[in-house]
Design a protein around this motif. Structure first.
Motif, PDB file in Angstrom:
ATOM      1  N   UNK A 151      41.306  31.926  41.595  1.00 20.95           N
ATOM      2  CA  UNK A 151      40.095  32.769  41.605  1.00 20.95           C
ATOM      3  C   UNK A 151      40.267  33.951  42.551  1.00 20.95           C
ATOM      4  N   UNK A 152      40.839  33.699  43.740  1.00 21.26           N
ATOM      5  CA  UNK A 152      41.085  34.781  44.691  1.00 21.26           C
ATOM      6  C   UNK A 152      42.015  35.830  44.091  1.00 21.26           C
ATOM      7  N   UNK A 153      43.078  35.357  43.404  1.00 21.19           N
ATOM      8  CA  UNK A 153      44.012  36.290  42.780  1.00 21.19           C
ATOM      9  C   UNK A 153      43.333  37.159  41.740  1.00 21.19           C
ATOM     10  N   UNK A 154      42.499  36.566  40.897  1.00 17.66           N
ATOM     11  CA  UNK A 154      41.788  37.347  39.888  1.00 17.66           C
ATOM     12  C   UNK A 154      40.776  38.297  40.536  1.00 17.66           C
ATOM     13  N   UNK A 155      40.141  37.827  41.642  1.00 20.44           N
ATOM     14  CA  UNK A 155      39.212  38.708  42.348  1.00 20.44           C
ATOM     15  C   UNK A 155      39.909  39.951  42.873  1.00 20.44           C
ATOM     16  N   UNK A 156      41.090  39.771  43.472  1.00 22.73           N
ATOM     17  CA  UNK A 156      41.854  40.915  43.976  1.00 22.73           C
ATOM     18  C   UNK A 156      42.318  41.807  42.827  1.00 22.73           C
ATOM     19  N   UNK A 164      43.355  46.999  47.123  1.00 23.89           N
ATOM     20  CA  UNK A 164      44.803  47.175  47.279  1.00 23.89           C
ATOM     21  C   UNK A 164      45.296  46.655  48.629  1.00 23.89           C
ATOM     22  N   UNK A 165      44.525  46.880  49.676  1.00 24.72           N
ATOM     23  CA  UNK A 165      44.940  46.417  51.006  1.00 24.72           C
ATOM     24  C   UNK A 165      44.980  44.894  51.056  1.00 24.72           C
ATOM     25  N   UNK A 166      44.003  44.261  50.440  1.00 25.41           N
ATOM     26  CA  UNK A 166      43.977  42.797  50.420  1.00 25.41           C
ATOM     27  C   UNK A 166      45.131  42.250  49.590  1.00 25.41           C
ATOM     28  N   UNK A 167      45.458  42.933  48.486  1.00 24.44           N
ATOM     29  CA  UNK A 167      46.591  42.512  47.662  1.00 24.44           C
ATOM     30  C   UNK A 167      47.891  42.603  48.452  1.00 24.44           C
ATOM     31  N   UNK A 168      48.054  43.668  49.228  1.00 24.24           N
ATOM     32  CA  UNK A 168      49.249  43.801  50.060  1.00 24.24           C
ATOM     33  C   UNK A 168      49.298  42.703  51.114  1.00 24.24           C
ATOM     34  N   UNK A 169      48.130  42.304  51.641  1.00 24.68           N
ATOM     35  CA  UNK A 169      48.067  41.194  52.600  1.00 24.68           C
ATOM     36  C   UNK A 169      48.542  39.901  51.958  1.00 24.68           C
ATOM     37  N   UNK A 170      48.104  39.650  50.725  1.00 21.74           N
ATOM     38  CA  UNK A 170      48.523  38.441  50.014  1.00 21.74           C
ATOM     39  C   UNK A 170      50.032  38.449  49.779  1.00 21.74           C
ATOM     40  N   UNK A 171      50.568  39.588  49.373  1.00 20.18           N
ATOM     41  CA  UNK A 171      52.011  39.677  49.119  1.00 20.18           C
ATOM     42  C   UNK A 171      52.804  39.536  50.408  1.00 20.18           C
TER      43      UNK A 171
END
Length: 417
Positions: A151-156, A164-171
């Motif tokens: 769910x978090x992945x789809x939310x991002x 985009x900043x949160x996606x970079x944090x996840x990566x």
């Protein structure tokens, strides 16, 4: 020779630790229980690292997708592969049971673990969700945490540029915890050696007791499935090259699975192996964590053996069509709901005993067999995930998927550069 040692020194030391631990267990017997805390420390480090590793792997993989249908195709193929391999393993075991029937009378044994009976609805609720956020951080809530990660992945992904900043944090978190796993595995030779010593010294003698025939059938069937069918899956996925690549990179995951008796603890090793095999990151990061909870070929084989033992114990036939169909259905269900923690829950035993209407006395034999086959079951459960991921890559990326992906080079101690 020097390059060979540099590339495989990590594996060599791991196997050395396992052999030394096994020898200590054979020689010292139950005295090796003093080594168990060393293995527990190693296992606890894996458990504490695996939760954030799986979270970042799944959520970053989904968040980094292009808006399209690739993930839905992967999920559909993954479901079919998981279902097919579980049914194949169950059918193989049924054939083995019919060829080598289990007739011995098993004596009842006292329960070693408290079994709390809960309503089926409550079990389903606790399997897929938790009541508090902090409970997601427990390995006992692994499936709930995986669903939350998706769910978090789809939310991002839906947030687009704003996220985009949160996606970079996840990566970034995904890369950091890959390195955390490499650091923890430096302790592998000592930690797994201590666990092997404990298992061989404490549980080894029980393998030659009253359950020897059923255990022999399980381990023989499991060994055939492990060697022959996993090789077949790898061949379907990538030909002869796929078989060689799979087995070359399956040593550490296999040792981790047998040593820890935990599919979840083996997830980091499987993720590392998947990268070395060349499985695309999007497939590995989704398939392997989900497989650690939902895909259990070893539990499928175990489920059929337990049913056969209980049927033999109560003098009932295990050959009729309705019994076989229900057994296959229960096996698929058990493979989904059994947790990925060592000897976790005994939910499967309760499910099939209730489904067939056996009395409570049927539970102890099933629980004992479940405990004694746990190392082989975990080996099949865990290492089957990378074989399944190879099949998924084959069916989603095409026949030449191994050529499309550049394999990482090996550096010092077999680590990925």
């Amino acid at each position: 020779m020097n390059n060979f040692y540099k590339n495989y020194s990590g594996i060599i030391w791991l196997l050395t630790g396992i052999l030394c631990g096994s020898a200590a267990g054979l020689v010292l017997g139950k005295q090796v229980e003093v080594l168990k805390p060393i293995g527990d420390i190693f296992l606890n480090l894996l458990f504490t690292a695996v939760i954030p590793l799986v979270f970042f792997a799944i959520s970053s993989a989904i968040a980094g997708l292009d808006q399209g249908k690739k993930l839905s195709r992967i999920m559909a193929v993954m479901s079919l592969v998981f279902l097919a391999t579980v049914i194949i393993s169950a059918c193989l075991t049924m054939v083995a049971v019919w060829i080598f029937p289990i007739h011995e009378q098993l004596t009842s044994a006292p329960l070693t673990e408290q079994v709390n009976k809960r309503p089926w609805g409550n079990q389903i609720t606790q399997l897929f969700t938790t009541g508090e956020f902090y409970e997601l951080l427990s390995r006992k809530s692994m499936l709930a945490m995986i669903i939350f990660s998706v769910i978090i992945g789809f939310g991002a992904l839906r947030a687009g540029e704003k996220g985009a900043s949160f996606t970079r944090f996840l990566q970034s978190g995904n890369e950091v915890f890959k390195q955390v796993f490499i650091i923890i595995m430096k302790l592998g030779p000592v930690g797994l050696g201590a666990y092997f010593a404990y298992q061989v010294g404490v549980f080894g003698p029980q393998l030659f007791g009253a359950y020897a025939r059923s255990l022999g059938l399980y381990y023989a069937t499991g060994a055939v499935y492990f060697v022959v069918f996993f090789s077949l899956y790898a061949f379907i996925a990538g030909g002869i090259k796929g078989v060689r690549t799979y087995w070359r990179n399956n040593i550490i995951p296999s040792a981790t699975a047998v040593g820890t008796c935990s599919s979840i603890a083996t997830i980091p090793a499987n993720m590392d192996a998947a990268k070395k095999i060349g499985i695309p990151a999007i497939i590995a990061n989704v398939t392997i964590p989900l497989g650690g909870t939902l895909h259990k070929d070893g539990s499928s084989i175990s489920s059929i053996i337990k049913m056969a033992v209980v049927f033999a114990l109560f003098g009932k036939s295990f050959n009729s069509a309705d019994v076989v169909i229900l057994a296959l259905a229960m096996t698929v269900l058990v493979s989904m709901v059994e947790g990925g923690i060592p000897n976790g829950g005994y939910v499967g035993e309760l499910l099939f005993i209730a489904a067939y209407g056996f009395p409570p006395e049927a539970l102890p034999p099933a629980m004992i067999i479940g405990t004694l086959v746990d190392p082989m079951a975990t080996l099949l459960n865990a290492t089957g995930d990378t074989a399944a991921a190879m099949l998924i890559a084959r069916f989603t990326e095409g026949k030449g998927w191994m050529e499309k992906t550049e394999l990482p080079e090996l550096g010092v101690e077999g680590e990925i550069i």
